[in-house]
Design a protein around this motif. Structure first.
Motif, short mmCIF file in Angstrom:
data_model
loop_
_atom_site.label_atom_id
_atom_site.label_comp_id
_atom_site.label_asym_id
_atom_site.label_seq_id
_atom_site.Cartn_x
_atom_site.Cartn_y
_atom_site.Cartn_z
N PHE A 284 8.06 -29.91 14.43
CA PHE A 284 7.16 -29.13 15.29
C PHE A 284 7.73 -27.73 15.50
O PHE A 284 6.99 -26.73 15.46
CB PHE A 284 6.98 -29.83 16.64
N ILE A 285 9.02 -27.66 15.69
CA ILE A 285 9.65 -26.34 15.89
C ILE A 285 9.52 -25.49 14.61
O ILE A 285 9.27 -24.29 14.68
CB ILE A 285 11.12 -26.50 16.34
N ILE A 286 9.65 -26.15 13.45
CA ILE A 286 9.47 -25.41 12.18
C ILE A 286 8.04 -24.84 12.12
O ILE A 286 7.83 -23.68 11.77
CB ILE A 286 9.75 -26.34 10.97
N GLY A 287 7.06 -25.68 12.49
CA GLY A 287 5.67 -25.21 12.50
C GLY A 287 5.49 -24.06 13.47
O GLY A 287 4.79 -23.08 13.17
N THR A 288 6.14 -24.15 14.63
CA THR A 288 6.04 -23.08 15.63
C THR A 288 6.62 -21.78 15.10
O THR A 288 6.02 -20.70 15.26
CB THR A 288 6.77 -23.51 16.92
N LEU A 289 7.78 -21.88 14.46
CA LEU A 289 8.42 -20.66 13.92
C LEU A 289 7.55 -20.04 12.83
O LEU A 289 7.44 -18.81 12.74
CB LEU A 289 9.81 -20.99 13.38
N ALA A 290 6.91 -20.90 12.02
CA ALA A 290 6.01 -20.37 10.98
C ALA A 290 4.83 -19.68 11.64
O ALA A 290 4.41 -18.59 11.21
CB ALA A 290 5.54 -21.51 10.08
N LEU A 291 4.27 -20.29 12.68
CA LEU A 291 3.12 -19.68 13.37
C LEU A 291 3.50 -18.35 14.03
O LEU A 291 2.72 -17.40 14.04
CB LEU A 291 2.58 -20.67 14.41
N CYS A 292 4.70 -18.30 14.57
CA CYS A 292 5.14 -17.06 15.24
C CYS A 292 5.47 -15.95 14.24
O CYS A 292 5.65 -14.81 14.63
CB CYS A 292 6.37 -17.33 16.10
N GLY A 293 5.56 -16.31 12.97
CA GLY A 293 5.87 -15.30 11.95
C GLY A 293 7.34 -14.94 11.90
O GLY A 293 7.70 -13.78 11.64
N VAL A 294 8.19 -15.94 12.14
CA VAL A 294 9.64 -15.69 12.09
C VAL A 294 10.06 -15.52 10.63
O VAL A 294 9.56 -16.25 9.75
CB VAL A 294 10.40 -16.86 12.76
N MET A 327 1.96 -12.60 21.93
CA MET A 327 1.40 -13.69 22.75
C MET A 327 1.52 -15.03 22.05
O MET A 327 1.77 -16.06 22.69
CB MET A 327 -0.07 -13.38 23.06
N THR A 328 1.34 -15.03 20.73
CA THR A 328 1.49 -16.28 19.96
C THR A 328 2.87 -16.87 20.21
O THR A 328 3.01 -18.07 20.51
CB THR A 328 1.30 -16.01 18.45
N ALA A 329 3.88 -16.01 20.10
CA ALA A 329 5.25 -16.49 20.32
C ALA A 329 5.41 -16.96 21.77
O ALA A 329 6.09 -17.96 22.04
CB ALA A 329 6.24 -15.39 20.00
N GLY A 330 4.74 -16.26 22.70
CA GLY A 330 4.84 -16.62 24.11
C GLY A 330 4.27 -17.99 24.42
O GLY A 330 4.96 -18.85 24.99
N TYR A 331 3.03 -18.24 24.02
CA TYR A 331 2.43 -19.54 24.39
C TYR A 331 2.99 -20.70 23.58
O TYR A 331 3.05 -21.83 24.06
CB TYR A 331 0.89 -19.50 24.39
N MET A 332 3.41 -20.40 22.34
CA MET A 332 4.01 -21.50 21.56
C MET A 332 5.41 -21.83 22.07
O MET A 332 5.83 -22.98 22.11
CB MET A 332 4.05 -21.15 20.07
N GLY A 333 6.13 -20.78 22.50
CA GLY A 333 7.44 -21.00 23.11
C GLY A 333 7.30 -21.83 24.37
O GLY A 333 8.05 -22.79 24.58
N ARG A 334 6.32 -21.47 25.19
CA ARG A 334 6.04 -22.23 26.43
C ARG A 334 5.84 -23.71 26.11
O ARG A 334 6.42 -24.60 26.75
CB ARG A 334 4.80 -21.63 27.08
N LEU A 335 5.02 -23.95 25.08
CA LEU A 335 4.71 -25.34 24.71
C LEU A 335 5.98 -26.09 24.28
O LEU A 335 6.26 -27.20 24.75
CB LEU A 335 3.68 -25.33 23.57
N VAL A 336 6.76 -25.44 23.39
CA VAL A 336 7.95 -26.11 22.85
C VAL A 336 8.98 -26.38 23.95
O VAL A 336 9.52 -27.49 24.05
CB VAL A 336 8.57 -25.26 21.71
N TRP A 337 9.25 -25.36 24.79
CA TRP A 337 10.28 -25.56 25.84
C TRP A 337 9.87 -26.70 26.78
O TRP A 337 10.69 -27.54 27.14
CB TRP A 337 10.48 -24.30 26.68
N ILE A 338 8.60 -26.71 27.19
CA ILE A 338 8.17 -27.71 28.18
C ILE A 338 8.11 -29.11 27.59
O ILE A 338 8.53 -30.08 28.23
CB ILE A 338 6.79 -27.31 28.77
#
Lengths: 528, 94
Positions: A284-294, A327-338
């Motif tokens: 999931f974190i890999i998917g999040t990093l891809a979505l955030c454009g890391v 914002m993408t990084a913000g809301y996806m970060g929120r999701l992952v941390w929580i």
């Protein structure tokens, strides 16, 4: 792409739907959806695209309403069906007018004719044709169905509402971009940018893990539309493909989390899942990093290309898209941390455990794609040719190096700031939303989703419903009653009226008798 | 297998799977996931074979309906979706 994603999702569904009593209906629906989606991809003319387009809408209706015993699923499937039909009506009129103007709906012939006779291309027809895209890709103002469609099973959300069906709208635009005028493309670019920002804001105010991902999908579709409106279909296709893989991964990851937490979907009732579900969490974190454009992940390559093209064309849109990335990084970060960090916030989360291999293997495969699919130059069979040609076009810009450096800095800052801020606010995990407690009015506004649903509801209740009732009355009395059935109909209508007088009470009959006598008497004294 | 047959198989294989699952009915629903999985694997395999052997673009079209001069066709088209994009004409729209 569709085949790979579908195979992963079907495999995942074997585990996810194991205990479902209606899994036969589910898998039949998924297979039927696959047929319809493949039809859109392979169709060589607009009429066939439209036929399969409708079949996709129908199968989506069936799959969203899989849990039709729940009111939420029932109304979500109806909403998706109706909202899509609104867009499809415009699309159908657009196809008819295209045929009227060009004499064909064949895509190859249309392309040739549009090249030879550019005067045939009209903005009006273009706007009608993109109605289909607005409905299917859930663009403003027909975006309301997508977040509600999350009432369906999670693999359906992954297959239909992330990877394939919503991307069909973008695919349609790529197919017909040669008959879209500058005005239409400009509209697509601006409305896409608006959706990218608007959906990003809305994602912040959601508690439901699937709804956050749904708004994220809306936002990414906005990116695709924006770059397509700027004239880069190849780059839109590139982002469509990278997005399909990492968003399918994220939805399936969410499905695994929901499955493990006994169908709990609120992120504030999860927490600490990285220790209990390490494979799901890492993928999931890999998917999040891809979505955030890391950097290094697939989303980086497509988002980078989008930002370079936007920078070269329109600085306002460029800055909006960079802010959207933040914002993408913000809301996806929120999701992952929580969800994955902190401590478990419910009994369901504390008893969660890793899902079966039949569900984790597709996650691992998709996470591989989420990392490597961005390297389009290495795609087999020359599949990335059209994308490479668009990217080459960017590389040949006179100030490419300068723009790229600038985009790299801003793009990286966007995800670094977004993830850092989310870490600051939500890093320790939480059972409450600190930001929501600080800014309740802002969150209420964002949860209201610009009150588009309320506007539609008010329109239906105050205008459409009374108008439909009037038409029904006119149809019953005038059309079917008098015009079609003539004298017999008129007598029938009078009969309906007189029947009202037959109440079976003697005193009423006496009353009418005396009213009759009175009328005769008045007639007798020449009062009429 | 020629390209047209391959394309038709890719298109109709999921439909066949869907119909088979419906035909199996309520009492054989345990086979539904296997049928869907096998059809997905075959569809992926067929797609791979097709892309491996495919020329740059391929179109099959035939007449479906005719009303006087007006004719409607049905057909299949597989190409690099945005190959038709000519960047020089679409460039600088905004």
């Amino acid at each position: 792409m569709v085949s790979i994603v579908a195979l992963c999702i079907v495999t995942f569904s074997i585990g996810y739907m194991e205990d479902d009593a209606a899994k036969g209906r589910f898998f039949a629906g998924v297979a039927f959806f696959m047929f319809s989606m493949t039809g859109i991809i392979l169709a060589d003319n607009l009429i066939m695209i439209f036929l399969f387009w409708e079949l996709v809408g129908f199968s989506s209706y069936l799959l969203i309403g899989h849990y039709f015993q729940k009111d939420e699923a029932k109304s979500a499937s109806q909403k998706a069906f109706i909202v899509n039909r609104v867009g499809d009506f415009g699309f159908l009129i657009g196809i008819i007018l295209t045929y009227w103007q060009f004499g064909t709906t064949d895509l190859a012939l249309l392309s040739v004719k549009a090249g030879l006779e550019p005067t045939l291309i009209s903005s009006f027809v273009g706007f009608l044709l993109i109605c289909g895209f607005i409905g299917k890709s859930a663009q403003f103002p027909l975006h309301v169905w997508l977040p509600d469609a999350m009432a369906g099973p999670t693999p359906v959300s992954a297959l239909i509402h992330a990877a394939t069906m919503v991307a069909a709208g973008i695919y349609l635009l790529i197919r017909i971009d040669f008959i879209l005028t500058t005005e239409v493309l400009t509209f697509i670019a601006y409305s896409g940018t608006f959706v990218a920002l608007f959906a990003g804001f809305c994602a912040f105010a959601q508690d439901d893990i699937k709804r956050i991902l749904a708004y994220s999908t809306l936002s990414q579709l906005g990116y695709m539309a924006a770059i397509l409106g700027m004239g880069f279909s190849g780059i839109a296709l590139f982002h469509l493909i990278t997005h399909a893989f990492f968003k399918a991964l994220l939805f399936l990851g969410a499905g695994a989390v929901i499955h493990a937490c006994h169908h709990e979907q609120s992120i504030f009732k999860m927490g600490g899942l990285i220790k209990k579900m390490p494979i799901t969490a890492i993928t999931f974190i890999i998917g999040t990093l891809a979505l955030c454009g890391v950097y290094g992940f697939s989303g980086f390559y497509s988002k980078d290309a989008i930002l370079i093209a936007a920078n070269d064309h329109n600085m306002t849109l460029f800055y909006c898209l960079v802010f959207g990335a933040l914002m993408t990084a913000g809301y996806m970060g929120r999701l992952v941390w929580i969800v994955f960090f902190g401590k478990a916030n419910s009994e369901a989360a504390s008893s969660a455990h890793e899902v079966k291999p039949v569900m984790t293997v597709p996650l691992i495969i998709l996470s591989g794609f989420a990392v490597f699919v961005g390297l389009n130059a290495y795609w087999p069979f020359g599949l990335g040719a059209s994308i490479v040609s668009d990217l080459d076009h960017l590389h040949h810009l006179s100030n490419y190096k300068e723009i790229h450096k600038w985009v790299l800095i801003l793009g990286s800052l966007a995800w670094v700031i977004g993830l850092s801020l989310s870490l600051l606010f939500y890093g320790r995990g939480s059972s409450d939303d600190h930001l929501q407690l600080k800014f309740p009015k802002v969150f209420a506004f964002l949860k209201g989703r610009l009150w588009i649903d309320e506007i539609y509801e008010s329109y239906v209740n105050t205008i459409q419903k009374p108008f439909a009732e009037f038409l029904s009355f006119a149809d019953e009395v005038i059309l079917r009653g008098i015009i079609v059935r003539g004298g017999a109909g008129l007598v029938g209508i009078l009969g309906i009226g007189f029947r009202l007088l037959q109440v079976g009470k003697l005193n009423n009959y006496f009353l009418w008798f005396f009213v009759g006598l009175l009328l005769f008497w008045l007639y007798g004294i020449d009062l009429f | 297998m020629d390209i047209l047959t391959n394309l038709l198989c890719i298109l109709f294989l999921p439909l066949g799977a869907s119909l088979l699952i419906i035909a199996l009915g309520k009492f054989r629903k345990q086979y539904a996931p296997s049928v869907a999985f096998v059809s997905s694997v075959f569809a992926l395999g067929l797609s791979y074979t097709l892309l491996k052997n495919m020329p740059e673009s391929v179109q099959f079209s035939r007449e479906w309906l005719a009303f006087g001069d007006a004719k409607l066709h049905i057909g299949l088209l597989l190409d690099n979706a945005s190959d038709g994009l000519d960047c020089s004409t679409l460039y600088c729209y905004i």
